[in-house]
Scaffold this active site. Structure first.
Site, PDB file in Angstrom:
ATOM      1  CG  ASP A  67      -1.627   1.379   1.512  1.00 26.31           C
ATOM      2  OD1 ASP A  67      -1.954   2.066   0.898  1.00 26.31           O
ATOM      3  OD2 ASP A  67      -2.713   1.473   2.180  1.00 26.31           O
ATOM      4  CG  ASN A  94       0.646   3.140 -12.708  1.00 28.56           C
ATOM      5  OD1 ASN A  94       0.254   4.002 -13.660  1.00 28.56           O
ATOM      6  ND2 ASN A  94       0.218   1.944 -11.982  1.00 28.56           N
ATOM      7  CE1 TYR A 159      -6.395  10.404 -11.238  1.00 29.40           C
ATOM      8  CE2 TYR A 159      -6.510  12.258 -11.983  1.00 29.40           C
ATOM      9  CZ  TYR A 159      -6.435  10.678 -11.870  1.00 29.40           C
ATOM     10  OH  TYR A 159      -5.402  10.428 -12.852  1.00 29.40           O
TER      11      TYR A 159
END
Ligand SMILES: NC(=O)c1ccc[n+]([C@@H]2O[C@H](COP(=O)([O-])OP(=O)(O)OC[C@H]3O[C@@H](n4cnc5c(N)ncnc54)[C@H](O)[C@@H]3O)[C@@H](O)[C@H]2O)c1
Length: 265
Positions: A67, A94, A159
């Site tokens: 994680d 990524n 985001y």
């Protein structure tokens, strides 16, 4: 310089969020170029799907559960890979998650959830890799941001802000480690057909509506000047370039494989 500057034989790479989408394609391309690649993702079950595909190609790879929002786990994983292989040449940060919130309505909880992975995960991965690479005097860190860093995107507020933070962080890090021989770049993918974007075309039972998906992909393709949607391999090749000796003079850059979507950059 080597005859083929894209040859990664003898190099060791880590790719986060590598169980699917752009991460999986990137890990595959780096391994095809000769690197030993450590694919990491949240759950080991995710790797069951991809193991035989990579194995059949005779590629050198390992899996590890990670994680990226857990700094201690990131530090341990990176140090362990570097110790076992004696080096770490390429770190691809990524892994990411997305939200669908607007500037006026985004909540603190949503910001925390998305920034923990997309921004802090990039910082943690970059720091852990840079520790090894600076000591070695070489290495390439590639952080995956997004085309949203160039344009107003009020539909994905957590985001887009996390990606802008990751892009700015990467520039600062590139400057800080430049003289040590470590390069830090980002890719800012244009719209790419991956599981992340399938949330827009799901039926109520969670399965993909193929007709809606085809229409959605066509709509996204039409929004780029080249009129095509991105495939994960397009981003994987951009990462390969930045990871390789072909980019030995390139640092602090944002590489935009996006069909021209954010010209005039
Ligand atoms: N698909 C696009 O259109 C697009 C466009 C621009 C940028 N990107 C970026 O490309 C990268 C890959 O995106 P994708 O479309 O392949 O996404 P995806 O959702 O298909 O894959 C992301 C992977 O990251 C993993 N992940 C999520 N949270 C994690 C965590 N905390 N720790 C470790 N792994 C975690 C997921 O399990 C998944 O396997 C992301 O950084 C994304 O923001 C994608």
């Amino acid at each position: 310089m080597q005859d083929n500057p894209f040859d990664l034989s003898g190099r060791v790479a880590i790719v986060t969020g590598a169980a699917r989408g752009i991460g999986l394609s990137t890990a595959t391309v780096l391994a095809q170029a000769g690197a030993v690649v450590v694919l990491t993702d949240l759950a080991s079950e995710a790797f069951d799907r991809v193991e035989s595909g990579l194995g059949k190609q005779g590629l050198s790879f390992e899996f590890a559960v990670l994680d990226v929002a857990d700094q201690q786990a990131v530090d341990l994983l990176v140090a362990d890979v570097a110790r076992r292989h004696g080096r770490l040449d390429i770190m691809v940060n990524n892994a990411a998650v997305i939200d669908d919130s607007t500037p006026l309505t985004v909540t603190e909880a949503e910001l925390d959830r998305v920034h923990a992975v997309n921004f802090k995960g990039v910082v943690f991965g970059s720091q852990a890799a840079a520790r090894v690479m600076v000591a070695a005097g070489s290495g390439s860190i590639i952080n995956v941001t997004s085309g949203v860093v160039d344009v107003a995107t009020p539909t994905v507020t957590g985001y887009s802000t996390s990606k802008a933070a990751a892009a700015q962080y990467s520039r600062g890090l590139a400057m800080e480690v430049a003289a040590s021989g470590v390069r830090v770049n980002t890719i800012a993918p244009g719209w790419t057909d991956t599981p992340m974007n399938e949330r827009h075309v799901l039926r109520e039972d969670g399965t993909i509506d193929a007709e809606r998906k085809a229409a959605y992909v066509a709509m996204r393709a039409a929004s780029a000047p080249m009129g095509i949607a991105g495939d994960p391999i397009d981003q994987a090749h951009a990462v390969l370039y930045l990871a390789s000796d072909a980019a030995r003079f390139v640092t602090g850059m944002v590489l935009r494989a996006n069909g021209g979507a954010t010209m005039p950059w």
